[in-house]
Motif scaffolding. Structure first.
Motif, short mmCIF file in Angstrom:
data_model
loop_
_atom_site.label_atom_id
_atom_site.label_comp_id
_atom_site.label_asym_id
_atom_site.label_seq_id
_atom_site.Cartn_x
_atom_site.Cartn_y
_atom_site.Cartn_z
N ASP B 132 -15.01 -26.04 27.07
CA ASP B 132 -13.82 -25.97 27.93
C ASP B 132 -13.21 -24.57 27.95
O ASP B 132 -12.40 -24.26 28.82
N GLN B 133 -13.61 -23.71 27.00
CA GLN B 133 -13.23 -22.30 27.08
C GLN B 133 -14.34 -21.47 27.73
O GLN B 133 -14.07 -20.52 28.47
N ALA B 134 -15.59 -21.83 27.43
CA ALA B 134 -16.72 -21.03 27.92
C ALA B 134 -16.83 -21.10 29.45
O ALA B 134 -17.12 -20.10 30.10
N ARG B 135 -16.58 -22.28 30.02
CA ARG B 135 -16.69 -22.41 31.48
C ARG B 135 -15.69 -21.50 32.21
O ARG B 135 -16.08 -20.76 33.12
N PRO B 136 -14.40 -21.55 31.85
CA PRO B 136 -13.46 -20.63 32.51
C PRO B 136 -13.83 -19.15 32.33
O PRO B 136 -13.66 -18.35 33.26
N VAL B 138 -16.86 -17.91 31.96
CA VAL B 138 -18.01 -17.63 32.83
C VAL B 138 -17.56 -17.56 34.30
O VAL B 138 -18.01 -16.69 35.06
N LEU B 139 -16.66 -18.46 34.69
CA LEU B 139 -16.18 -18.44 36.08
C LEU B 139 -15.45 -17.13 36.39
O LEU B 139 -15.61 -16.56 37.48
N ALA B 140 -14.65 -16.66 35.44
CA ALA B 140 -13.89 -15.44 35.67
C ALA B 140 -14.79 -14.21 35.63
O ALA B 140 -14.75 -13.36 36.53
N VAL B 141 -15.63 -14.13 34.62
CA VAL B 141 -16.41 -12.91 34.40
C VAL B 141 -17.66 -12.87 35.28
O VAL B 141 -17.96 -11.86 35.90
N ALA B 142 -18.40 -13.99 35.32
CA ALA B 142 -19.66 -13.98 36.04
C ALA B 142 -19.49 -14.27 37.54
O ALA B 142 -20.26 -13.81 38.35
N TYR B 143 -18.46 -15.06 37.89
CA TYR B 143 -18.28 -15.40 39.31
C TYR B 143 -17.11 -14.66 39.94
O TYR B 143 -16.90 -14.73 41.14
N GLY B 144 -16.34 -13.95 39.13
CA GLY B 144 -15.23 -13.18 39.67
C GLY B 144 -14.11 -14.04 40.24
O GLY B 144 -13.37 -13.60 41.12
N TRP B 145 -13.96 -15.25 39.72
CA TRP B 145 -12.91 -16.13 40.23
C TRP B 145 -11.55 -15.77 39.64
O TRP B 145 -11.45 -15.25 38.54
N GLU B 149 -8.08 -20.18 41.11
CA GLU B 149 -9.28 -20.88 41.58
C GLU B 149 -9.93 -21.69 40.45
O GLU B 149 -10.42 -22.80 40.66
N ILE B 150 -9.95 -21.09 39.26
CA ILE B 150 -10.55 -21.78 38.12
C ILE B 150 -9.76 -23.04 37.77
O ILE B 150 -10.32 -24.10 37.52
N ALA B 151 -8.43 -22.91 37.80
CA ALA B 151 -7.58 -24.07 37.50
C ALA B 151 -7.87 -25.21 38.48
O ALA B 151 -7.97 -26.37 38.09
N GLY B 159 -1.59 -22.36 33.82
CA GLY B 159 -1.33 -21.79 32.49
C GLY B 159 -2.44 -22.13 31.51
O GLY B 159 -2.85 -21.30 30.69
N THR B 160 -2.97 -23.34 31.61
CA THR B 160 -4.05 -23.76 30.72
C THR B 160 -5.32 -22.96 31.01
O THR B 160 -6.02 -22.53 30.09
N ALA B 161 -5.59 -22.75 32.30
CA ALA B 161 -6.78 -21.97 32.66
C ALA B 161 -6.68 -20.56 32.07
O ALA B 161 -7.64 -20.05 31.48
N LYS B 162 -5.50 -19.95 32.20
CA LYS B 162 -5.34 -18.60 31.68
C LYS B 162 -5.49 -18.56 30.16
O LYS B 162 -6.13 -17.67 29.61
N THR B 163 -4.92 -19.56 29.51
CA THR B 163 -5.03 -19.60 28.04
C THR B 163 -6.49 -19.74 27.61
O THR B 163 -6.92 -19.10 26.65
#
Ligand SMILES: [Zn+2]
Lengths: 220, 181
Positions: B132-136, B138-145, B149-151, B159-163
């Motif tokens: 649940d931390q690795a997916r966000p 990867v979405l931010a770094v590898a997909y540039g989201w 969008e991730i939330a 706030g949870t997505a950012k954390t």
């Protein structure tokens, strides 16, 4: 006290910046702080490195047959070829030289600092000069590159030459110093070195030694 | 002078910047599997991945003069180009939704290739990271989201997505600290 609490608050935001998800005002706060804080700069560099390296974990997969061939067919000739560029043999030698420079631990910056400088370099090709003996006999070519690091590349082509030429660099302040040696056999040899002075300080390159008559190339 | 020397990645880039197609051919041979592999991991479709990989190499050829070795290794530079094109490609094709799980599984998998010079310390860190931390991350770094969008994709508050992104990346960074001292 103020500094430390500042770092703690900024440190929270650094992963967001590295991951590219920081809000605009957060980014601005972080970068305002980074200007005066080497510790946080180092931390952001480490986090950015982690983010960059994540992509290298993707598995390697052999592409379909013909991938490279069809790609190579798509390559258009570059818009402006450099006129100074010598023949293929010297080109390969130069690439090997660059590999040696990069491998020796010297910081080989393949290209210019930024687009502007890269553009500038294309506008002003590398310097090429004849290496000649005192009586004017042509003995080879000297190539100088004014980028970073600056480097010098020499080719010797002199019938009957064989042995070693010691290379001396004469700078504009009139000082001369040994920078290495070119091995020559069967009338030919090539050699290059990264310079620790800006190339526009180079006045002359002199070759002397057992290989043949003294040779020199004037720059500037 | 012997030409049998294995050229460094940087010297191939220099040759490409000078318009040397031999250097480009060697560059393609060296990196085609890495580029195609990343493109395939992101887009999931071999045909589209091949287009992305071709475009990535064309961009590297045209922009070799912009490469700055102080900022990134050659492979990282090339894979970042590939990532950007892959992300653009799937954003254009709305019929192919992003599947971060596919990329995450690929990134965590061990590689057999003995010539692989990737960051194993990071792979180990990614495996230990809760999904649940690795997916966000990867979405931010590898997909540039963006975090927003991730939330939405993950069905969690902003706030949870950012954390999760923050904690996840910070933990991966600790893996770097352990390895590189
Ligand atoms: Zn600080």
């Amino acid at each position: 006290m103020d500094d430390r609490s500042g770092c703690a608050e900024i440190g929270e935001l650094l992963p967001d910046v590295a991951a590219g998800v920081a809000a605009g005002d957060e980014r601005a706060r972080v970068f305002a702080h980074l200007g005066g804080c080497p510790a946080c700069r180092r931390e952001l560099a480490a986090l950015s490195h982690v983010a960059d390296e994540l992509l290298t974990l993707a598995p390697a997969v052999t592409p379909p047959a013909g991938f490279a061939a069809s790609l190579m067919r798509r390559l258009a000739p570059p818009p402006r070829r450099r006129r100074w560029w010598p023949g293929r043999a010297a080109r390969v030698a130069l690439t090997v030289l660059l590999a040696a420079v990069a491998g020796s631990g010297a910081t080989m910056r393949a290209t210019a600092d930024d687009r502007r400088e890269a553009h500038h370099c294309r506008e002003r090709p590398l310097a090429e000069r004849a290496l000649a003996a005192a009586d004017g006999t042509a003995g080879g070519r000297a190539f100088g590159y004014g980028g970073s690091p600056p480097w010098l590349f020499l080719t010797v082509a002199l019938p009957a030459a064989g042995g070693v030429y010691d290379v001396h660099l004469v700078t504009r302040d009139g000082r001369s110093r040994a920078i290495g040696a070119v091995p020559v056999s069967a009338g030919g040899g090539s050699w290059g070195v990264a310079l620790d002075v800006p190339f526009d300080q180079v006045a002359e390159v002199r070759l002397a030694g057992s290989a043949g008559p003294p040779l020199a190339a004037a720059f500037g | 002078m012997t030409f049998a020397v294995a050229l460094s990645d940087e010297s191939l880039i220099v040759g490409m910047a000078l318009g040397d197609t031999d250097a480009m051919a060697a560059f393609v041979r060296r990196f085609q599997a890495r580029v195609f592999g990343l493109a395939l991991s992101v887009v999931g479709d071999p045909g589209l991945a091949e287009e992305v990989a071709q475009d990535a190499f064309m961009r590297a050829w045209r922009h070799a003069g912009d490469y700055d070795p102080r900022r990134a290794r050659v492979v990282t530079w090339l894979l970042t180009i590939t990532r950007n094109l892959a992300v653009d490609a799937i954003r254009l094709r709305r019929d192919r939704p992003v599947d971060p799980q596919r990329l995450l599984v690929a990134l965590r998998e061990e590689m057999d290739d003995p010539g692989y010079d990737g960051a194993e310390w990071l792979r180990a860190g990614l495996r230990e990271l809760p999904t649940d931390q690795a997916r966000p991350v990867v979405l931010a770094v590898a997909y540039g989201w963006t975090a927003k969008e991730i939330a939405e994709l993950e069905g969690i508050p902003l706030g949870t997505a950012k954390t999760r992104i923050r904690r996840g990346l910070a933990r991966l960074r600790q893996a770097l600290g352990v390895t590189d001292g």
